[in-house]
Write an enzyme that holds these catalytic residues in place. Structure first.
Site, PDB file in Angstrom:
ATOM      1  N   ARG A  91      10.319   2.142  -1.723  1.00 48.81           N
ATOM      2  CA  ARG A  91       9.658   1.855  -3.003  1.00 48.81           C
ATOM      3  C   ARG A  91       8.565   0.785  -2.835  1.00 48.81           C
ATOM      4  NH1 ARG A  91      12.321   5.681  -3.103  1.00 48.81           N
ATOM      5  NH2 ARG A  91      13.433   6.625  -4.852  1.00 48.81           N
ATOM      6  N   GLU A  94       5.630   2.625  -1.275  1.00 49.50           N
ATOM      7  CA  GLU A  94       4.954   3.410  -2.308  1.00 49.50           C
ATOM      8  C   GLU A  94       4.092   2.515  -3.205  1.00 49.50           C
ATOM      9  OE1 GLU A  94       7.173   6.703  -4.253  1.00 49.50           O
ATOM     10  OE2 GLU A  94       6.677   5.663  -6.099  1.00 49.50           O
ATOM     11  N   SER A 117      -3.228 -14.266   3.208  1.00 46.97           N
ATOM     12  CA  SER A 117      -2.567 -14.432   4.497  1.00 46.97           C
ATOM     13  C   SER A 117      -1.131 -13.908   4.435  1.00 46.97           C
ATOM     14  CB  SER A 117      -2.538 -15.904   4.901  1.00 46.97           C
ATOM     15  OG  SER A 117      -1.861 -16.047   6.141  1.00 46.97           O
TER      16      SER A 117
END
Lengths: 149, 149, 149, 149, 149, 149, 149, 149, 149, 149
Positions: A91, A94, A117
């Site tokens: 997830r 995604e 960073s």
């Protein structure tokens, strides 16, 4: 002469001892006085611990010196790619695929040409109660670095 | 009969108009009364807008109805994989590779077996001033979903 | 409404004009008063130029405003992967594969846990005369960033 | 009959002995009278050592003859691809992706059609003090080879 | 301003003109006074021609200046990976997979640690009559380069 | 019941014994009365030996019957893909990528539609002295096979 | 002579016309008297329609004969792999990864050695009301085929 | 200290014991009072069991506590990619490739922008008698989740 | 000067003309007096036709000289990899994955060390009536080639 | 409790015993009264044998019960992808790449929309004497399955 124990072997031993002793990641982090996500990541092999931290963890978990030596070594970072398709981790993958280009636009709009960073960086994990179902709240907090020649 | 304009074509036109008119993503989001990351992602093709929202954006940017029609269509989500190695986006990919397994451990420890939803989900973007250099702060906030048979 | 010219299209036009006008990358960099590798990379689409720099280059090369607009836009960085197997570029890839792990060891030994920044970073290119055949000398010079939570 | 010890096994033993004896890569290189990056790369399995060098290293580190035999063997070069995404190494990969095409242009402009050799080649590693944070300075120095039929 | 014609476009035009004019690769190479494999590779986009060579070829084939300009440009070398599975080309790939490790052993045994250069390198193509069926004879002839720090 | 020793295990034992006994590949090939490249490839696992050849090699190298049995078995041919990026082997891969399409053109021009066999095929390895540096000369010699329905 | 319109082009035109005319997939399926999933898949290019069905759909949607010709042609089946990571489709991919081995065990336990046909096969789509949130119910119904020599 | 037994090792032991004791997956599911597909998936390593369920299964199958401990642990989900090309499993992959885009269209038409959850999700397996050959009937039943910011 | 028409463009025109004229592949093969599978493969771009065959086909299908020129050119062989997952073609891929190693064993047992040629090779296609459903019968018939040095 | 012996281990033992006892695959198939290709594939792990067949084979080859148990288990089918590039097997892969699209066209022309089953399927292997060199003749014979909703 034995090679230094591989960090994934050490992580498996930490996980086993943690469960069998009934300790949470949070309890270990607290015992160390270190941040929760950092501690968990370090014990899974993603950050080196100081010798003192490694010893403390091994005392707490009943693990021997070979584990402590491994925990204090410099890691080669990054997860096994097979893990990236575990649904709980996927997830996040995604979300980066869906929102990554938008975040890039907003970083450039707000800060100029550069990056967040991932080294001068911390991650926070929290549970936020919600009547429609509690929520996982993850915060990525990284220093902006501008492209500077 | 023309096919519906591809969302990546629409996004390129939105980006061009936005820059030439000197508008920020933040200004567009404010004009729409919609969240910043959501608005940016939607205009880049990752969320459908309502017909009204699409019309508003196109009015603001001087774009024609074909763009508005495209913006209001259901997307197939996900970024071009080539974009994932742009340094600004790659730092997120790296962070997931380094911290993903730790976050999985902590989600299971705190919530049990399940995931942070990437659907019932929002992303927040902020700048946090810091004397050592300002910081990018990204928050992922998703409903916990337990494996429930 | 036209989309902004793609940076690879702009780069192709810059290359064509540069050759037809008989200008070297070094001459363009000098005209801009900018470093050589930075200028070349920027014109190939890897860094945004200021509007002023973009205008100067286009004046020098006889290119129109659409090219200048493209050169001044924020890029998505990274080369076409197919280019990585061009023999001139591949030798760098090979060098990283052969010496990368050694450089990692030495960075950690000298600086501790962290990285050489690729953002606060510059690259120098030089020719060093040598009786056994002149040499290409490339210097990577990046700020050390320590993992800092 | 035993097969020759694999070079990655030998490297793991060298690393373990080096740490436990408190020796730096620099100290080992100095003891051998060999360049720093070359020595580190060789001990990690990327260059064959002479029998004499291998013996010296093993004496210094308290390793047995099987390690010395392995260190003196011809390697198959190249790092495990999984290592390429370690953040410390990945920054080099990213730099090649961003600057590789520019370096190719400049090599051709300065030298003509050809490559920087990765064989007649040396790498230097240095720390450069800088008030804004010390810097990692890596120099690639390779003989130019022209395409010559 | 037109970009320089892509080398694969130029190659397609060379191939079409060559066939329609009934010229062999050998005849073109002879007209140029250049080696056969080099000439064929150059016209397919793998080597830059001198301006004079490019003009000669275009005169011979009735092609215009844009083709000549393209032929004289520095290439990015390497074939489309899809071509590698054409059966005529694949047999070379297979031969390298079957005999590559043996050739590596023999190069090291005969010459020491190093490589056969693919830059200071030539390829010869010949037909050898044989009562059991004529044979294709390909010779790779490259300078040995020793690893030299 | 033991399975037949894997050919890569047998190859490792052959390599170890060859080095420890101070024998060259050329000496082994001569002892067998077999071609040099064939012998080397066969001992690395790419060709089956006759039982007699396998016995002779094992006598010469002091290896036991299990190795001989393995050497005489039918192989599954092809190198580990990771080896293809070893610099000594990679130069052949690069040469096929650069010259493969030209060789295809020339095979078709000279012989018609077909291939150079990689089965009715031999490879020769030689060192050619050259004042500018000795050269590796590899000859591929394969029967032409025409597409014949 | 025009080639037959590509099925993905025809699908884009069907989608555009469907939306602009305000027709649902369900309404089109009903007009054709064909199953809902079959009709949708066919119009997206995964099944050939009869000439009569293709004509009916094009009449309904105001599309011309070239679209009808395309819809009635034999397809090469399978989705663009990029679509497989769209979140709505990816959940099916994930379900197969998680439950595929269990389904294989159960098919073999119940039916013996064989497969569920994906050819003699139908898919049903339904909405099931549920107080905790309505549910998507997908049924795969395929003939068992036993391995039969 | 032993690490926790890997779930794939535990699954292999469950499978072996199940067969040798002549138990079906259905019988085990019934003994547990748990759904058939869930039970099979859990024993293959895709769901954690409660300690009580794990104990029951191990009693039934004559397996020791180390197996039970493994079965009750949180899994990293997903099948070995090599398994995806087993013909029995591949037919599901093929069905998703052929029908996935149609199912996406229908989910959006019926429910709006969102997905079928693969977490709040169940799978049913049944045999449906049919005079033309019995059929495998698989039902995916998942809660609809709408994109909700 | 036009380049030679790409063979995939020519194939699309052949397919369109074949369908619109109501001709079968079998009828075209018969008109040419050429084998069925060969003719179909040649028209799809996998074999060069003679100029006479190409002219005949184009006369039959009403296609112009540019198509005939393309059909008579030497191809680069091999299908688009995306086509390999079309279910009708994939079943062949699956059969090779399941039976390829067995066929290798049997070729070696019967013929010795070597291969079935894919060049001196023909393919036959037939329908065999069967009361349980007619069958597709494909015969691969290739000359055995022994490894011969 | 031991897990069931992996089918690739069992296959290695079958191959070793077959060779050491001097038995051909044909002799084993005959002893079993089973088809040649089926038997070979089954012993290599691609088909389950009946317990009786497995016992017979193990008696014939002097293998123990653990092998027989393994041979009678349901396989996960498909070869190691690395094997697909063995030259003897690769020629089949190449043939599918060259002729697969033509076979698809002919299956659809003769039978309509559907596939050749790879499940209700048999493979025959034969040697056909030929004065120009004997030939390998492989026949794929699969039931046609039409797409039937």
């Amino acid at each position: 002469m034995e090679p230094i124990m591989n960090k994934s072997v050490a992580a498996d031993l930490v996980v086993a001892a943690r469960i069998r002793r009934g300790l949470t990641w949070a309890a270990i982090a607290e015992a160390l006085g270190a941040p929760l996500v950092w501690t968990t990541a370090a014990l899974l092999g993603q950050h080196p611990m100081t010798a003192e931290q490694a010893r403390q963890v091994c005392d707490l978990l009943g693990l021997d010196d070979a584990v402590a030596e491994s925990l204090s070594r410099q890691p080669a970072r990054g997860a096994d790619p097979a893990l990236m398709s575990d649904p709980t981790i996927y997830r996040f993958v995604e979300a980066i695929s869906v929102y990554g280009p938008a975040l890039k636009e907003l970083i450039h709009e707000e800060f100029g040409d550069g990056i967040m960073s991932a080294i001068n960086f911390k991650v926070d994990f929290a549970r936020r109660p919600d009547p429609d179902g509690d929520r996982v709240v993850i915060t990525f907090d990284g220093k902006f670095l501008d492209y500077r020649w």
